[in-house]
Structures are given as C-alpha cells and as structure tokens.
Scaffold this active site. Sequence first.
Site, PDB file in Angstrom:
ATOM      1  CB  SER A 135      -0.701   0.500   1.034  1.00  0.00           C
ATOM      2  OG  SER A 135      -1.791  -1.185   1.420  1.00  0.00           O
ATOM      3  CG  HIS A 140      -1.658  -0.187  -4.284  1.00  0.00           C
ATOM      4  ND1 HIS A 140      -1.661   0.457  -3.582  1.00  0.00           N
ATOM      5  CD2 HIS A 140      -2.603  -0.770  -3.540  1.00  0.00           C
ATOM      6  CE1 HIS A 140      -2.585   0.641  -2.737  1.00  0.00           C
ATOM      7  NE2 HIS A 140      -3.327   0.196  -2.357  1.00  0.00           N
ATOM      8  CD  GLU A 142      -1.387   4.430  -6.767  1.00  0.00           C
ATOM      9  OE1 GLU A 142      -1.303   3.221  -5.346  1.00  0.00           O
ATOM     10  OE2 GLU A 142      -1.353   5.377  -6.302  1.00  0.00           O
ATOM     11  CG  ASN A 196      -3.029   3.828   0.521  1.00  0.00           C
ATOM     12  OD1 ASN A 196      -3.890   3.986   1.115  1.00  0.00           O
ATOM     13  ND2 ASN A 196      -2.523   3.057   0.283  1.00  0.00           N
TER      14      ASN A 196
END
Length: 285
Positions: A120, A141, A153, A191
């Site tokens: 993450s 991701h 991602e 994130n």
Amino acid sequence: MSIQRFTVIGAGQMGSGIAQVAAQSGFEVRLHDVKEELIRKGLAGIEKNLNRQVSKERISEADRDGVLSRIQPAVTLEEAANEADIVVEAVVENMEVKTSLFRRLDGMCPTHAILASNTSSLPITEIAAATQRPEQVIGMHFMNPVPVMKLVEVIRGLATSDAVYKTVEELARAMGKTPVEVNDFPGFVSNRVLMPMINEAIYTVYEGVATPEAVDEVMKLGMNHPMGPLTLADFIGLDTCLYIMETLYEGFGDSKYRPCPLLRKYVKAGWLGKKSGRGFYVYEK
Ligand SMILES: CC(=O)CC(=O)SCCNC(=O)CCNC(=O)[C@H](O)C(C)(C)COP(=O)(O)OP(=O)(O)OC[C@H]1O[C@@H](n2cnc3c(N)ncnc32)[C@H](O)[C@@H]1OP(=O)(O)O
Ligand SMILES: NC(=O)C1=CN([C@@H]2O[C@H](COP(=O)(O)OP(=O)(O)OC[C@H]3O[C@@H](n4cnc5c(N)ncnc54)[C@H](OP(=O)(O)O)[C@@H]3O)[C@@H](O)[C@H]2O)C=CC1
C-alpha cells in the site's frame, strides 16, 4: 511476455481477492500463506463470494467450479514459486517481511518471472534491491474489495524495465481492471491522499469533536463517500492504516503525517477493525 501461471503470496483479504479475480480471468493460480489454515480460510472466502454471484445468477455453478479448480493451494513457498510467470505478494505491510520474502522468491522463481508487490505504501525500489532482478520488480496495487474496485495502481521502481511495466499493465487489463501509472514515492498516490483523511477523521474522534458514527455520517451524506472514513479504516484494517501512516511519516519526515495516538492504541489493543471483530465498530466474527 505472456502470463499463464499466477502466484499469490498471502491469503488474507487482499491476496484471496487477487487470487479470485486472477482465476476468474482464466489464469492458473497458486495461493500460498505461512499457515495452511490461512490458505483454507482464504479459499473459503473465495467460495463464499462466488456462491453469492451464483445466487444472483451472475455466474453458473459450472463457472464457479471452474474458477475454484484453477486455484491450487501451495503449502510451501517453493511449490508456489517454482513455475510462476508472475508472483503478486500480499503479505503484511512490513518492509523486513517483504524484503526477506522477495529475497527467497528471487532464488526460487524461474528467471523470467516478474515479482510484484501489492504493498500500500512501501518503496518498490527498496523491495527490488533485495533481489538480483530489480528490473523485474514492480508494484501492482489492487484496491479493496478486489473483485469490485476497478483501479490497479502500477508503481515503477527505479530499475523497473519498460517491458515489465507493459506486461503488468496488460495483465491488469486482462483482469478487468484499469491500470494507472505512478512513480515510487511513499504511499504512491492512493494512500498519500486517502490515508491522511482517515487519520484526520480518527483525530476528530480522539479530540472529542464527534462520535465515529457522526464522523461517518458527515462524510457519507455530505461528501457522497460510499463508506465513512472510520468504517473504511475498519474495512482496510487498522494495522494496515497505521503501517501506511508510519511509512508516510518516515518517508517524508513531515509532521503532518503523524499517526493519531488513538489509532496506535487500537492497534496495540488488537482492535484491527473488521478482520479482528472490533475497531471503531464491533463486528460479528
Ligand atoms: C488501503 C489501500 O492500500 C488501498 C485501498 O484499497 S483503500 C480502500 C478502497 N476501497 C474503498 O474505498 C471502498 C469504499 N466502499 C465501497 O465502494 C462500497 O461500500 C462497497 C463496494 C465496498 C460496497 O458497496 P455497497 O453498495 O455499500 O454494498 P453492496 O450492495 O453490498 O455491494 C455492492 C457490490 O459489491 C460486492 N461486494 C461488496 N463487498 C464485497 C467484498 N468484500 N468482496 C467481494 N464483493 C463485494 C457486492 O456483492 C455487490 O455486488 P453486485 O453489485 O454484483 O451485487
Ligand atoms: N487492506 C487493504 O485495504 C489493502 C491492503 N493492501 C496491502 O496488501 C497487503 C496485505 O494486506 P491485507 O490482505 O489487508 O492483510 P491481511 O492481514 O488480511 O493478510 C495478510 C496475510 O499475509 C500473511 N503473512 C504474513 N507474513 C507472511 C509471510 N512471510 N509469508 C506469507 N504470508 C504471510 C498473514 O498471515 P498472519 O495473519 O499469520 O500474519 C495474512 O494471512 C499489505 O501489504 C497491505 O498494505 C493493499 C491494498 C488494500
């Protein structure tokens, strides 16, 4: 490069979701975790998801059985790795665990295999440096819940080759996802933007501004978020949220990313959110 054999390491909520979608997309999947019991638990979750799709008449029973037959449990890492074209790692968000795993995978996987991490927030470049094939290491991701969310991602490490990037981009599309290219900085884009909002929501509870229910209502009704930030934090896992905030805080050295003390306290108490049965809310196990 053509991908046929798809290995997933870590059978938690993300690993099992990735294995399910890979098998539904026609890949031969091997699923590994540290304990056999966790692989069984992951497979049971996949079966439950597929049964829900059968009951909604989205897929047939034969489709479900086909998907399940394409996911082989691999009890040893060697068995998971030895024929893989790609490995997607989805174990705990911890750099030491990930680098030690990538070092072992590097010694076990075929030389052509791509080693991808579903991390993450952790630097792909540092994970890649633990291997002798940094040009074949990349971030892939997925978002939670994997069967539903469209985004992947794709994170380029410093050494990731264009050919490997292209293969992973095509793989994400073959899995019905939309890849978005991102460079290797702490938290990437997803994130770096999402987690400070969740952390700030936790501060509003910590400082007594509002209850968790009220914070979630504000963001759902006021901003049209499908889940309030505290429900989402519980859903992601409070341990994972804390690890991500720590990566941002250490990676940028900026106090704006300091994790809320209440988040630390909950994680220390074992209140990890939905997966442990308690976080900001209480869940049936
Ligand atoms: C931390 C990181 O590194 C990155 C991240 O992943 S951050 C987290 C990103 N994810 C989010 O932000 C999720 C936000 N929440 C949502 O989008 C929605 O609440 C949700 C999709 C999870 C559920 O949607 P909902 O409309 O509230 O509930 P519901 O009607 O039950 O579900 C909608 C669909 O999702 C499916 N679904 C829900 N949860 C699921 C799960 N855990 N696994 C598989 N499918 C699931 C349902 O079966 C349903 O499917 P159909 O439309 O085919 O019937
Ligand atoms: N939760 C989320 O919303 C998202 C998470 N991610 C990332 O995905 C990864 C996994 O997260 P998530 O699925 O939520 O976590 P979970 O805690 O649900 O699952 C992690 C699994 O990995 C296992 N594990 C730990 N160490 C090893 C190891 N050395 N070898 C094999 N398996 C191991 C754990 O076993 P045990 O329980 O015994 O430790 C557990 O079964 C993390 O990097 C996370 O940051 C990415 C996108 C979204």
